[in-house]
Design an enzyme around this catalytic site. Structure first.
Site, short mmCIF file in Angstrom:
data_model
loop_
_atom_site.label_atom_id
_atom_site.label_comp_id
_atom_site.label_asym_id
_atom_site.label_seq_id
_atom_site.Cartn_x
_atom_site.Cartn_y
_atom_site.Cartn_z
N PHE A 1 0.81 -1.22 0.00
CA PHE A 1 0.00 0.00 0.00
C PHE A 1 0.84 1.28 0.00
O PHE A 1 0.31 2.38 -0.08
CB PHE A 1 -0.95 0.01 1.20
CG PHE A 1 -1.93 -1.13 1.19
CD1 PHE A 1 -2.93 -1.19 0.24
CD2 PHE A 1 -1.84 -2.15 2.12
CE1 PHE A 1 -3.84 -2.24 0.22
CE2 PHE A 1 -2.73 -3.20 2.12
CZ PHE A 1 -3.74 -3.25 1.16
N HIS B 1 -4.54 6.07 -1.41
CA HIS B 1 -5.21 5.95 -0.11
C HIS B 1 -4.25 6.20 1.06
O HIS B 1 -4.69 6.43 2.17
CB HIS B 1 -5.82 4.56 0.00
CG HIS B 1 -7.23 4.52 0.51
ND1 HIS B 1 -8.07 5.62 0.52
CD2 HIS B 1 -7.95 3.50 1.02
CE1 HIS B 1 -9.25 5.26 1.02
NE2 HIS B 1 -9.20 3.98 1.34
N MET C 1 -6.61 -1.54 9.18
CA MET C 1 -6.86 -1.16 7.80
C MET C 1 -7.67 0.14 7.85
O MET C 1 -8.22 0.52 8.88
CB MET C 1 -7.59 -2.27 7.05
CG MET C 1 -6.75 -3.54 6.90
SD MET C 1 -5.08 -3.25 6.24
CE MET C 1 -5.43 -3.16 4.50
N ASN D 1 -10.54 1.30 7.00
CA ASN D 1 -11.94 1.38 7.44
C ASN D 1 -12.11 1.25 8.95
O ASN D 1 -13.21 1.48 9.46
CB ASN D 1 -12.77 0.31 6.74
CG ASN D 1 -12.82 0.51 5.24
OD1 ASN D 1 -12.30 1.48 4.70
ND2 ASN D 1 -13.42 -0.43 4.55
N ASN E 1 -14.29 6.14 4.33
CA ASN E 1 -14.54 5.16 5.39
C ASN E 1 -13.62 5.30 6.59
O ASN E 1 -14.03 5.03 7.72
CB ASN E 1 -14.48 3.74 4.82
CG ASN E 1 -15.66 3.44 3.93
OD1 ASN E 1 -16.76 3.96 4.14
ND2 ASN E 1 -15.44 2.64 2.92
#
EC number: 3.1.1.29
Length: 190
Positions: free
Chosen positions: A14, A19, A64, A66, A112
């Site tokens: 990631f 994000h 994570m 969310n 989120n």
């Protein structure tokens, strides 16, 4: 004590994705000041450092995206940090790349990670810096888009944006005047 939270997903795959831009800004500030996230507790990596004589708590959730609130709320609670001293940095699809928006408060806007923080804190009355990543084109899904790494050309712009957002945080720590910081740092980064 001010609290600076960068949002992102954990793991090598990631890194440098859209994000994870919140992580990138926090990492920029930490590296610039020779700080490191030296504590891990409550599902987060964090450190407390002094900047301009004031204590500043930096957090990167180790959940994570969310579930970010599950890290942020307990750490803030443990250190008695009020939501009005919180700034969250995160990606925003509704802003073009190169755009930065600072806000005193507001809704999650469909993000989120922000929904989780608002839910866990029980309020949306905290500061945020929204960093534009634009919307996907050519039929790409939003999840695929935000989990995609920036291209080399995009990184040229995003490095300027990361530095710009980092300077906004430093200015807020120095002055405690978020209204002035908003006036100076809102808009397109050139």
């Amino acid at each position: 004590m001010k609290c600076i939270v960068g949002l992102g997903n954990i793991g090598k795959r990631f890194e440098l994705t859209r994000h994870n831009i919140g992580f990138e800004v926090v990492d920029y500030i930490l590296e610039k000041n020779n700080f490191s996230l030296d504590k891990q507790k409550f599902k987060g990596a964090y450190t407390i450092e002094r900047m301009n004589g004031d204590k500043v708590l930096f957090i990167e959730p180790m959940t994570m995206m969310n579930l970010s609130g599950e890290a942020v709320a307990p750490i803030m609670d443990y250190y008695n940090v009020n939501p009005e001293d919180l700034i969250v940095l995160y990606d925003d699809l509704d802003l073009e790349q190169g755009q930065v928006r600072l806000r005193q408060k507001g809704s999650a806007g469909g993000h989120n990670g922000m929904k989780s923080i608002i839910k866990m804190l029980g309020t949306d009355q905290f500061k945020r810096i929204r960093i534009g990543v634009g919307r996907p084109t050519n039929g790409m899904t939003v999840p695929d888009y935000v989990l995609q790494r920036f291209s080399n050309d995009e990184m040229v712009t995003m490095e300027k944006v990361i530095e710009h957002a980092g300077r906004a945080i430093e200015k807020f720590v120095e002055t405690s005047r978020f209204d002035h910081v908003m006036n100076e740092f809102n808009g397109e980064v050139k």
